[in-house]
Design a protein around this motif. Structure first.
Motif, PDB file in Angstrom:
ATOM      1  N   ALA A 126      79.346  -2.448  -4.574  1.00 36.32           N
ATOM      2  CA  ALA A 126      79.040  -1.437  -3.558  1.00 36.32           C
ATOM      3  C   ALA A 126      79.197  -1.991  -2.150  1.00 36.32           C
ATOM      4  O   ALA A 126      79.396  -1.228  -1.204  1.00 36.32           O
ATOM      5  CB  ALA A 126      77.611  -0.913  -3.759  1.00 36.32           C
ATOM      6  N   GLU A 132      70.356  -1.320 -10.195  1.00 33.35           N
ATOM      7  CA  GLU A 132      70.856  -0.241 -11.047  1.00 33.35           C
ATOM      8  C   GLU A 132      71.476   0.870 -10.198  1.00 33.35           C
ATOM      9  O   GLU A 132      70.904   1.291  -9.192  1.00 33.35           O
ATOM     10  CB  GLU A 132      69.718   0.343 -11.897  1.00 33.35           C
ATOM     11  CG  GLU A 132      69.386  -0.452 -13.145  1.00 33.35           C
ATOM     12  CD  GLU A 132      70.431  -0.237 -14.231  1.00 33.35           C
ATOM     13  OE1 GLU A 132      70.784   0.918 -14.530  1.00 33.35           O
ATOM     14  OE2 GLU A 132      70.893  -1.237 -14.794  1.00 33.35           O
ATOM     15  N   THR A 133      72.646   1.339 -10.608  1.00 33.61           N
ATOM     16  CA  THR A 133      73.277   2.444  -9.897  1.00 33.61           C
ATOM     17  C   THR A 133      72.479   3.722 -10.114  1.00 33.61           C
ATOM     18  O   THR A 133      71.872   3.938 -11.172  1.00 33.61           O
ATOM     19  CB  THR A 133      74.725   2.632 -10.377  1.00 33.61           C
ATOM     20  OG1 THR A 133      75.344   3.660  -9.601  1.00 33.61           O
ATOM     21  CG2 THR A 133      74.778   3.006 -11.848  1.00 33.61           C
ATOM     22  N   THR A 134      72.482   4.566  -9.103  1.00 28.53           N
ATOM     23  CA  THR A 134      71.749   5.827  -9.188  1.00 28.53           C
ATOM     24  C   THR A 134      72.682   7.018  -9.400  1.00 28.53           C
ATOM     25  O   THR A 134      72.221   8.118  -9.697  1.00 28.53           O
ATOM     26  CB  THR A 134      70.942   6.069  -7.900  1.00 28.53           C
ATOM     27  OG1 THR A 134      71.845   6.172  -6.791  1.00 28.53           O
ATOM     28  CG2 THR A 134      69.961   4.930  -7.669  1.00 28.53           C
ATOM     29  N   ALA A 185      76.294  -2.831  -8.010  1.00 23.90           N
ATOM     30  CA  ALA A 185      75.669  -1.663  -8.628  1.00 23.90           C
ATOM     31  C   ALA A 185      75.989  -1.670 -10.119  1.00 23.90           C
ATOM     32  O   ALA A 185      77.148  -1.550 -10.514  1.00 23.90           O
ATOM     33  CB  ALA A 185      76.178  -0.379  -7.986  1.00 23.90           C
ATOM     34  N   THR A 186      74.968  -1.810 -10.944  1.00 24.66           N
ATOM     35  CA  THR A 186      75.164  -1.984 -12.382  1.00 24.66           C
ATOM     36  C   THR A 186      74.758  -0.739 -13.155  1.00 24.66           C
ATOM     37  O   THR A 186      73.903   0.032 -12.737  1.00 24.66           O
ATOM     38  CB  THR A 186      74.331  -3.175 -12.897  1.00 24.66           C
ATOM     39  OG1 THR A 186      72.936  -2.859 -12.770  1.00 24.66           O
ATOM     40  CG2 THR A 186      74.641  -4.440 -12.116  1.00 24.66           C
ATOM     41  N   ASP A 187      75.397  -0.582 -14.300  1.00 25.70           N
ATOM     42  CA  ASP A 187      75.036   0.494 -15.231  1.00 25.70           C
ATOM     43  C   ASP A 187      75.085  -0.091 -16.633  1.00 25.70           C
ATOM     44  O   ASP A 187      76.143  -0.194 -17.248  1.00 25.70           O
ATOM     45  CB  ASP A 187      76.003   1.666 -15.109  1.00 25.70           C
ATOM     46  CG  ASP A 187      75.661   2.802 -16.062  1.00 25.70           C
ATOM     47  OD1 ASP A 187      74.624   2.703 -16.758  1.00 25.70           O
ATOM     48  OD2 ASP A 187      76.425   3.781 -16.131  1.00 25.70           O
ATOM     49  N   GLU A 200      74.834   4.796  -2.522  1.00 21.93           N
ATOM     50  CA  GLU A 200      73.773   4.091  -3.228  1.00 21.93           C
ATOM     51  C   GLU A 200      72.641   3.762  -2.260  1.00 21.93           C
ATOM     52  O   GLU A 200      72.874   3.319  -1.130  1.00 21.93           O
ATOM     53  CB  GLU A 200      74.315   2.796  -3.846  1.00 21.93           C
ATOM     54  CG  GLU A 200      75.254   3.008  -5.023  1.00 21.93           C
ATOM     55  CD  GLU A 200      74.536   3.602  -6.217  1.00 21.93           C
ATOM     56  OE1 GLU A 200      73.292   3.488  -6.289  1.00 21.93           O
ATOM     57  OE2 GLU A 200      75.212   4.185  -7.082  1.00 21.93           O
ATOM     58  N   ASP A 217      79.916  -2.307 -10.485  1.00 16.49           N
ATOM     59  CA  ASP A 217      80.878  -2.103  -9.409  1.00 16.49           C
ATOM     60  C   ASP A 217      80.329  -2.724  -8.134  1.00 16.49           C
ATOM     61  O   ASP A 217      79.111  -2.766  -7.917  1.00 16.49           O
ATOM     62  CB  ASP A 217      81.135  -0.603  -9.171  1.00 16.49           C
ATOM     63  CG  ASP A 217      81.869   0.042 -10.334  1.00 16.49           C
ATOM     64  OD1 ASP A 217      82.933  -0.470 -10.710  1.00 16.49           O
ATOM     65  OD2 ASP A 217      81.348   1.049 -10.860  1.00 16.49           O
TER      66      ASP A 217
END
Length: 335
Positions: free
Chosen positions: A214, A177-179, A199-201, A184, A212
């Protein structure tokens, strides 16, 4: 929704992979035809998500063998079955174990109508119906860890290092999960540089824009002009066959969709299981007959707006089966 369990996150990653694979390629015409499965691997290694990139024409030829997995014994027969009638011991390479087991596999293979079989005295002769195609282009392994704390990163580092060293997969990824931070946290962990980071949202549900890259991965396949050893190639094909037959929507096989609390809920372009009693996405361990909230759907549900042969639980299974078939059709038709 940001999933609060690794199981639900895994399902969303699988759906994202169906929609947008390969992430480093972008969208549109660059999408690679593929099928997606989960929780598959070898005795030494089990992956959260597997993406099997396929050659569309060869994949169409594989589908003509049916929708079920071929295990290693069936593959041994189907791949080597001759174009003309021959005694099975002459036609098939020695398997490394007694021929009586091969004979049993021959009968099973013919029973599934994958080859032709006839008896000539005491001998069993076989003939192929069609060549088994070279349908697997690449195998991509994805580890899913929505919350990548340091201890989780240490465990994943060893797993991803194993993937890099063995080269059983062509590419290895970590999905997390993206922060929203400038850098990241996954990039600061001690992970193999050959592994990609996705990196997922999924807070707005799953769609093709929900992740996206990373960090771009390095290819793990042998260098040009080199080949994997035959044992590794056979193992890769066995894994791909299991992915073909199982897919990732097979979670209903280890859950209880016949419970009145079981639902399928939409998360963007994904359907995930949901327990109305617990108000969460349940794991397979939670969604079982031993659950205190388990309540079988009443028989009358099966005669009020549902087919006689089953109630909502059977309906959920049909929905998931249709979606799996649709994704197979799509992989076959991509040019």
């Amino acid at each position: 929704m940001t999933p609060d369990a690794e199981f639900s996150y895994e399902l969303l990653v699988c759906r994202y992979a169906e929609l947008a694979w390969h992430p480093s390629d972008g969208l549109g015409d660059d999408l690679r035809p593929s099928i997606v499965a989960r929780q598959l691997g070898t005795k030494e290694r089990r992956w959260d998500t597997l993406v099997i990139e396929v050659d569309p024409a060869a994949f169409a030829a594989r589908r003509r063998f049916g929708d079920r997995t071929m295990d290693s014994d069936l593959l041994h027969v189907v791949r080597h079955a001759p174009a003309e009638w021959a005694w099975y011991r002459d036609a098939l390479p020695h398997p490394g174990y007694p021929w009586r087991y091969v004979r049993q596999a021959v009968h099973r293979t013919a029973g599934r109508d994958l080859i032709e079989k006839r008896r000539d005295g005491n001998r069993i002769r076989i003939r192929r119906k069609r060549p088994y195609p070279d349908w697997v282009e690449r195998i991509v392994a994805i580890e899913n860890k929505p919350d990548l704390d340091r201890s989780a990163a240490d465990r994943l580092a060893d797993q991803l290092a194993h993937d890099v060293e063995t080269g059983l997969a062509d590419e290895a990824w970590l999905a997390t999960e993206t922060t929203g931070e400038r850098v990241e946290p996954a990039l600061l962990r001690e992970l193999p540089v050959e592994a990609g980071i996705l990196a997922t949202d999924f807070s707005g549900g799953v769609d093709a824009d929900a992740a996206d890259v990373a960090w771009h991965p390095s290819g793990l396949a042998p260098a040009e002009g080199e080949r994997r050893d035959p044992e590794t190639e056979t193992l890769r094909l066995e894994i791909a066959e299991r992915a073909y037959g199982k897919g990732w929507r097979s979670y209903h096989e280890t859950m209880r969709p016949d419970c009145r609390h079981f639902e399928l809920r939409r998360e963007g372009r994904a359907l995930v299981p949901y327990c109305a009693a617990k108000e969460k996405v349940p794991t397979s361990r939670e969604c079982s007959g031993s659950c205190p909230s388990f309540s079988p759907e009443p028989p009358q549900w099966r005669t009020k707006g549902w087919p006689i042969e089953g109630g909502p639980g059977k309906g959920f299974k049909r929905v998931l089966a249709r979606r799996r078939a649709r994704e197979r059709d799509r992989a076959e038709s991509v040019e």
